[in-house]
Design an enzyme around this catalytic site. Sequence first.
Site, PDB file in Angstrom:
ATOM      1  N   CYS A 289     -45.526 -11.294  14.284  1.00 51.11           N
ATOM      2  CA  CYS A 289     -45.710 -10.751  12.926  1.00 51.11           C
ATOM      3  C   CYS A 289     -44.476 -11.188  12.156  1.00 51.11           C
ATOM      4  O   CYS A 289     -43.515 -10.442  12.016  1.00 51.11           O
ATOM      5  CB  CYS A 289     -45.829  -9.231  12.982  1.00 51.11           C
TER       6      CYS A 289
ATOM      7  N   ALA B 163     -43.655 -12.675   8.968  1.00 47.23           N
ATOM      8  CA  ALA B 163     -43.251 -12.755   7.555  1.00 47.23           C
ATOM      9  C   ALA B 163     -42.408 -11.544   7.132  1.00 47.23           C
ATOM     10  O   ALA B 163     -42.675 -10.447   7.607  1.00 47.23           O
ATOM     11  CB  ALA B 163     -44.500 -12.826   6.688  1.00 47.23           C
ATOM     12  N   PRO B 164     -41.413 -11.720   6.281  1.00 45.34           N
ATOM     13  CA  PRO B 164     -41.032 -12.940   5.563  1.00 45.34           C
ATOM     14  C   PRO B 164     -40.106 -13.889   6.325  1.00 45.34           C
ATOM     15  O   PRO B 164     -39.544 -14.807   5.726  1.00 45.34           O
ATOM     16  CB  PRO B 164     -40.322 -12.384   4.326  1.00 45.34           C
TER      17      PRO B 164
ATOM     18  N   ASP C 197     -54.663 -13.442  12.161  1.00 46.06           N
ATOM     19  CA  ASP C 197     -54.493 -12.119  12.751  1.00 46.06           C
ATOM     20  C   ASP C 197     -53.976 -12.351  14.168  1.00 46.06           C
ATOM     21  O   ASP C 197     -54.691 -12.925  15.002  1.00 46.06           O
ATOM     22  CB  ASP C 197     -55.854 -11.407  12.759  1.00 46.06           C
TER      23      ASP C 197
ATOM     24  N   ASP D 145     -42.809  -7.801  16.175  1.00 46.45           N
ATOM     25  CA  ASP D 145     -42.170  -6.963  15.145  1.00 46.45           C
ATOM     26  C   ASP D 145     -43.327  -6.296  14.411  1.00 46.45           C
ATOM     27  O   ASP D 145     -43.786  -6.772  13.374  1.00 46.45           O
ATOM     28  CB  ASP D 145     -41.346  -7.870  14.215  1.00 46.45           C
TER      29      ASP D 145
ATOM     30  N   CYS E 127     -39.452  -0.843  12.506  1.00 55.75           N
ATOM     31  CA  CYS E 127     -38.436  -0.196  11.666  1.00 55.75           C
ATOM     32  C   CYS E 127     -38.922   1.214  11.366  1.00 55.75           C
ATOM     33  O   CYS E 127     -38.882   1.665  10.233  1.00 55.75           O
ATOM     34  CB  CYS E 127     -38.146  -1.005  10.407  1.00 55.75           C
TER      35      CYS E 127
HETATM   36  C1  LIG Z   1     -42.306  -5.639   9.878  1.00 51.38           C
HETATM   37  S1  LIG Z   1     -43.061  -6.957   9.043  1.00 51.38           S
HETATM   38  C2  LIG Z   1     -42.377  -8.332   9.865  1.00 51.38           C
HETATM   39  C3  LIG Z   1     -40.986  -8.668   9.427  1.00 51.38           C
HETATM   40  C4  LIG Z   1     -40.508 -10.011   9.976  1.00 51.38           C
HETATM   41  N1  LIG Z   1     -40.609 -10.072  11.409  1.00 51.38           N
HETATM   42  C5  LIG Z   1     -39.082 -10.326   9.576  1.00 51.38           C
HETATM   43  O1  LIG Z   1     -38.164 -10.137  10.358  1.00 51.38           O
HETATM   44  O2  LIG Z   1     -38.888 -10.799   8.446  1.00 51.38           O
HETATM   45  C6  LIG Z   1     -44.664  -6.893   9.704  1.00 51.38           C
HETATM   46  C7  LIG Z   1     -45.544  -8.091   9.367  1.00 51.38           C
HETATM   47  O3  LIG Z   1     -46.720  -7.987  10.161  1.00 51.38           O
HETATM   48  C8  LIG Z   1     -47.761  -8.618   9.473  1.00 51.38           C
HETATM   49  N2  LIG Z   1     -49.001  -8.206  10.145  1.00 51.38           N
HETATM   50  C9  LIG Z   1     -49.586  -6.995  10.134  1.00 51.38           C
HETATM   51  N3  LIG Z   1     -50.664  -6.999  10.933  1.00 51.38           N
HETATM   52  C10 LIG Z   1     -50.770  -8.249  11.454  1.00 51.38           C
HETATM   53  C11 LIG Z   1     -51.691  -8.880  12.333  1.00 51.38           C
HETATM   54  N4  LIG Z   1     -52.704  -8.220  12.843  1.00 51.38           N
HETATM   55  N5  LIG Z   1     -51.481 -10.161  12.641  1.00 51.38           N
HETATM   56  C12 LIG Z   1     -50.455 -10.849  12.108  1.00 51.38           C
HETATM   57  N6  LIG Z   1     -49.557 -10.306  11.278  1.00 51.38           N
HETATM   58  C13 LIG Z   1     -49.722  -9.023  10.939  1.00 51.38           C
HETATM   59  C14 LIG Z   1     -47.576  -8.187   8.046  1.00 51.38           C
HETATM   60  O4  LIG Z   1     -48.197  -9.099   7.166  1.00 51.38           O
HETATM   61  C15 LIG Z   1     -46.043  -8.196   7.937  1.00 51.38           C
HETATM   62  O5  LIG Z   1     -45.612  -9.405   7.374  1.00 51.38           O
END
Ligand SMILES: C[S@@+](CC[C@H](N)C(=O)[O-])C[C@H]1O[C@@H](n2cnc3c(N)ncnc32)[C@H](O)[C@@H]1O
Length: 440
Positions: free
Chosen positions: A260, A262-263, A310, A329, A382
Amino acid sequence: MKASAKAVSQPRKVAAQLVFRVLDRGESLSSLLGPGLSTLVDARQRALAQELSFGTLRWCYRLQAVLEKLLKKPLKNRDRDLHALLLVGLYQLLILEMPAHAAVSESVDVARQLDKEWAAGLVNAVLRNAQRQSATLLDSVDAKASARWSHPDWWIKRLRQDWPGDWQQILDANNQRPPMVLRVNALRTNRENYLQQLKQAGIEAQPLPFPDSAIRLQEPVAVEKLPGFAEGLVSVQDGAAQLSALLMDLQAGQRVLDACAAPGGKTGHMLESAPELAELVAVDRDERRMGKVEENLQRLGLHAKLLVADAGETREWWDGRPFERILLDAPCSASGVVRRHPDIKLLRRSEDVQTLSQQQQRLLDALWPLLSSGGMLLYVTCSVFRQENSDALQAFLDRCDDASELPLPAAWGKALPVGRQLLPGEQGMDGFYFARLIKT
Ligand SMILES: C[S@@+](CC[C@H](N)C(=O)[O-])C[C@H]1O[C@@H](n2cnc3c(N)ncnc32)[C@H](O)[C@@H]1O
């Protein structure tokens, strides 16, 4: 109204609009902030609008309790913009203790700019009244826990259950202004060197006790003012988030999944700390946010394979080759970073925690088969809620035969039945949870 008066009241108007859109439309402050602030030409005005919107949302539950006392009857639905304007006014008077003439007269000007001439008298009366009673008003609402701590009741209840000895300290930390923390790019410079560069640029900063990539600025600054920011010498990232890449124990030649991503804060850090990885695959389902990962990696001069998908639907994107390391994450309530995102207190609902916990379980189950034998998965949130952390990991360990916990070699945080929790404010850091699982 004179042009100069209008210009002076603009930051209040922008702040009131931002607060209105979070409170009444459920929009997120971080998505509104850029466009909202861009309407202000002057950097000081932008800083004031930012301070007023963040601060009002931070203290919103308390200020709403005060406003209820001051209004004879609640404002009509069509006047919720005035409700937000009054909250911003109360924030200036009661929390910032700004001189009353600025806070009151400019709020009255904004009411007029909203084409609500009739409300000028009301705004003036409410704020003057607040000013007269300023010594006692906050105390008078603080008997209610939600006002005293400026958090929803369900949140306070959950924290009391999860952290009986720490809940007050957590709530208090959530209401502080967060520090701006940098991560030094080990491929381009080192911390001592960069601290020198900051000093030369007149930016006051100190190294954090750990991790050794982290620098805390005395005052936040615009990133363009940071030496070498555009060239990738540093990134903005809280110290707690910076622990993730270290806990991954990355080795040359490994294939790594950032599930996961982004960003891309942790993606960039992993590549900086282990440039000899065989490959780093970064997945996120949000295309717009994935654009940020690309932008960040470009600035740092780093490369990863980026996939918009996903992460839980592995058949759609996985090529069948196992990963030696997986960073999950996970999407979470973000209850550990409320000081950076005070709107979360208003946007999150109690039932969201259960939904998020189900998503976390789904991602753990889906990603585990992608880990090589002997490989390690680092689970990060977090959040400070146990349902998303230790409880989620315990449930996973109970149902998964080939997973066991690899204890964290850490002097920080609190040990939980599974993993460790950094509470918000510990060493000035955000609240984060970490657990490592190995495939046996
Ligand atoms: C806590 S943020 C990640 C922060 C990132 N790891 C960083 O350090 O910048 C959680 C991310 O999970 C993504 N997300 C949520 N459900 C997801 C899924 N089923 N598959 C992929 N990404 C997912 C969201 O779009 C979001 O960008």
